[in-house]
Motif scaffolding. Sequence first.
Motif, PDB file in Angstrom:
ATOM      1  N   LEU A  88       0.829  -1.197   0.000  1.00 11.18           N
ATOM      2  CA  LEU A  88       0.000   0.000   0.000  1.00 11.18           C
ATOM      3  C   LEU A  88       0.871   1.257   0.000  1.00 11.18           C
ATOM      4  N   THR A  89       0.327   2.328  -0.521  1.00  6.72           N
ATOM      5  CA  THR A  89       1.019   3.614  -0.480  1.00  6.72           C
ATOM      6  C   THR A  89       0.798   4.256   0.894  1.00  6.72           C
ATOM      7  N   ARG A  90       1.524   5.319   1.160  1.00  9.84           N
ATOM      8  CA  ARG A  90       1.352   6.023   2.432  1.00  9.84           C
ATOM      9  C   ARG A  90      -0.062   6.557   2.586  1.00  9.84           C
ATOM     10  N   GLY A  91      -0.605   7.089   1.503  1.00 13.54           N
ATOM     11  CA  GLY A  91      -1.961   7.620   1.573  1.00 13.54           C
ATOM     12  C   GLY A  91      -2.977   6.538   1.875  1.00 13.54           C
ATOM     13  N   GLU A  92      -2.801   5.347   1.302  1.00 15.32           N
ATOM     14  CA  GLU A  92      -3.732   4.251   1.559  1.00 15.32           C
ATOM     15  C   GLU A  92      -3.621   3.777   3.006  1.00 15.32           C
ATOM     16  N   ILE A  93      -2.408   3.710   3.536  1.00 11.37           N
ATOM     17  CA  ILE A  93      -2.234   3.321   4.945  1.00 11.37           C
ATOM     18  C   ILE A  93      -2.885   4.356   5.858  1.00 11.37           C
ATOM     19  N   PHE A  94      -2.669   5.627   5.581  1.00 15.57           N
ATOM     20  CA  PHE A  94      -3.272   6.692   6.387  1.00 15.57           C
ATOM     21  C   PHE A  94      -4.797   6.587   6.368  1.00 15.57           C
ATOM     22  N   SER A  95      -5.379   6.351   5.199  1.00 12.84           N
ATOM     23  CA  SER A  95      -6.840   6.283   5.098  1.00 12.84           C
ATOM     24  C   SER A  95      -7.399   5.103   5.869  1.00 12.84           C
ATOM     25  N   ARG A  96      -6.688   3.987   5.895  1.00 16.62           N
ATOM     26  CA  ARG A  96      -7.170   2.836   6.639  1.00 16.62           C
ATOM     27  C   ARG A  96      -7.090   3.060   8.151  1.00 16.62           C
ATOM     28  N   LEU A  97      -6.041   3.698   8.618  1.00 20.09           N
ATOM     29  CA  LEU A  97      -5.953   4.018  10.047  1.00 20.09           C
ATOM     30  C   LEU A  97      -7.020   5.040  10.436  1.00 20.09           C
ATOM     31  N   PHE A  98      -7.320   5.951   9.529  1.00 18.24           N
ATOM     32  CA  PHE A  98      -8.412   6.905   9.770  1.00 18.24           C
ATOM     33  C   PHE A  98      -9.729   6.163   9.988  1.00 18.24           C
ATOM     34  N   LEU A  99     -10.001   5.167   9.143  1.00 16.70           N
ATOM     35  CA  LEU A  99     -11.243   4.409   9.270  1.00 16.70           C
ATOM     36  C   LEU A  99     -11.261   3.572  10.546  1.00 16.70           C
ATOM     37  N   TRP A 100     -10.135   2.983  10.921  1.00 13.92           N
ATOM     38  CA  TRP A 100     -10.104   2.189  12.154  1.00 13.92           C
ATOM     39  C   TRP A 100     -10.333   3.068  13.376  1.00 13.92           C
ATOM     40  N   TRP A 101      -9.793   4.277  13.358  1.00 12.33           N
ATOM     41  CA  TRP A 101      -9.930   5.187  14.503  1.00 12.33           C
ATOM     42  C   TRP A 101     -11.358   5.731  14.625  1.00 12.33           C
ATOM     43  N   PHE A 102     -11.890   6.279  13.534  1.00 13.34           N
ATOM     44  CA  PHE A 102     -13.193   6.957  13.577  1.00 13.34           C
ATOM     45  C   PHE A 102     -14.367   6.040  13.222  1.00 13.34           C
ATOM     46  N   GLY A 103     -14.081   4.910  12.544  1.00 10.66           N
ATOM     47  CA  GLY A 103     -15.163   4.044  12.095  1.00 10.66           C
ATOM     48  C   GLY A 103     -16.115   3.585  13.188  1.00 10.66           C
ATOM     49  N   PRO A 104     -15.623   3.048  14.307  1.00  6.88           N
ATOM     50  CA  PRO A 104     -16.548   2.601  15.368  1.00  6.88           C
ATOM     51  C   PRO A 104     -17.439   3.711  15.893  1.00  6.88           C
ATOM     52  N   GLY A 105     -16.916   4.934  16.014  1.00  8.85           N
ATOM     53  CA  GLY A 105     -17.734   6.059  16.469  1.00  8.85           C
ATOM     54  C   GLY A 105     -18.836   6.391  15.482  1.00  8.85           C
ATOM     55  N   PHE A 106     -18.513   6.339  14.170  1.00 10.38           N
ATOM     56  CA  PHE A 106     -19.525   6.594  13.147  1.00 10.38           C
ATOM     57  C   PHE A 106     -20.616   5.521  13.183  1.00 10.38           C
ATOM     58  N   VAL A 107     -20.208   4.270  13.371  1.00 12.23           N
ATOM     59  CA  VAL A 107     -21.187   3.181  13.434  1.00 12.23           C
ATOM     60  C   VAL A 107     -22.100   3.353  14.644  1.00 12.23           C
ATOM     61  N   ALA A 108     -21.513   3.682  15.796  1.00 11.00           N
ATOM     62  CA  ALA A 108     -22.324   3.879  17.000  1.00 11.00           C
ATOM     63  C   ALA A 108     -23.295   5.043  16.836  1.00 11.00           C
ATOM     64  N   LEU A 109     -22.828   6.127  16.214  1.00  5.87           N
ATOM     65  CA  LEU A 109     -23.705   7.270  15.976  1.00  5.87           C
ATOM     66  C   LEU A 109     -24.835   6.898  15.025  1.00  5.87           C
ATOM     67  N   PHE A 110     -24.537   6.092  14.009  1.00  4.75           N
ATOM     68  CA  PHE A 110     -25.569   5.660  13.068  1.00  4.75           C
ATOM     69  C   PHE A 110     -26.658   4.855  13.786  1.00  4.75           C
ATOM     70  N   PHE A 111     -26.237   3.930  14.645  1.00  9.05           N
ATOM     71  CA  PHE A 111     -27.218   3.129  15.379  1.00  9.05           C
ATOM     72  C   PHE A 111     -28.016   3.984  16.359  1.00  9.05           C
ATOM     73  N   ASP A 112     -27.373   4.991  16.935  1.00 14.70           N
ATOM     74  CA  ASP A 112     -28.106   5.889  17.824  1.00 14.70           C
ATOM     75  C   ASP A 112     -29.217   6.618  17.080  1.00 14.70           C
ATOM     76  N   LEU A 113     -28.884   7.120  15.888  1.00 16.47           N
ATOM     77  CA  LEU A 113     -29.875   7.853  15.103  1.00 16.47           C
ATOM     78  C   LEU A 113     -30.958   6.932  14.559  1.00 16.47           C
ATOM     79  N   LEU A 114     -30.565   5.693  14.221  1.00 17.81           N
ATOM     80  CA  LEU A 114     -31.517   4.775  13.600  1.00 17.81           C
ATOM     81  C   LEU A 114     -32.453   4.138  14.635  1.00 17.81           C
ATOM     82  N   PHE A 115     -31.895   3.733  15.777  1.00 17.10           N
ATOM     83  CA  PHE A 115     -32.687   2.997  16.773  1.00 17.10           C
ATOM     84  C   PHE A 115     -32.918   3.793  18.054  1.00 17.10           C
ATOM     85  N   ARG A 116     -32.499   5.060  18.047  1.00 16.82           N
ATOM     86  CA  ARG A 116     -32.659   5.922  19.225  1.00 16.82           C
ATOM     87  C   ARG A 116     -32.071   5.288  20.487  1.00 16.82           C
TER      88      ARG A 116
END
Length: 293
Positions: free
Chosen positions: A13-41
Amino acid sequence: MTFLRSAVIFDGLTRGEIFSRLFLWWFGPGFVALFFDLLFRSTVYRDPLVSFVGPVLTVAVVWHDARRAGLSNAPILAVVAGAIPLLGWLYYAYVRAPRTTPASATAPALPANRPGTLRRLLDPFASERVVLVTALSASECSERLQQSKVSFLAPSSWFSLNRDRPVHGRVSVGGFALKRRHPMTREGLITQASGRYEDRLGSTLIHIRIGLSLFDRVFTILWLGFVAMSLLIFSGSGSVSLQERWMFPIFMVLIFALVYVLVRLIALNDDAFLYRFLLSRLEAQDVTEREPV
């Protein structure tokens, strides 16, 4: 499967691809939790423990990849990536992928009319014009480029790796307009290689311009014109203080300048990448010196 594997194993992978994957690992769980909060209150997102899930996953992924790659100090690299967002990810990407574009003594020379670094960075009208010749027909050129590119809005642009499809843009029977793919970056203000084909005695000439697209150049002019018009409007308003007259236009200029310079830094050497990509992919030679551009 290749994309899923690359989420935890960063080989190739390139540096940009590695950076983007770490970005998703860091923020991804928070986005998923927020989605479930909005969807299922639910109240999952408000749980303090949720904020630790992303950093912990980032530590685990980096530790696994660094240990598998044989990097020294894998635990330290993992802790830094998990504890220091952005800078920690950039550092690990730099360590894991020392060169995003391997240097080679046999690499093709750059175009003779290539603008200097400062001009490529700041001048929206800086461009390079080259002429390539190939034994391939125009349809064969288009077919080869089609295999190496993705459409910017296509779902495949999120999942295909840069090494498989390094460019995105438009390819037709008469020519092409291609830009280098950068993870987590929109295509605006990115260097573009646009070309058209010309049949010539059993071979194909490719007339190419490398620089900002016409749309990006027009956008830059219109934006600066909008700022100038705003300055005139505010300066002609007697109910606005002198400080307020200048604050808004200056703020707009600074914001645009920051975005412009940042994006142009990301794409600073895209001209060289696109030039070499076209030479290699189309099995072409540079004949700029003996052909009119």
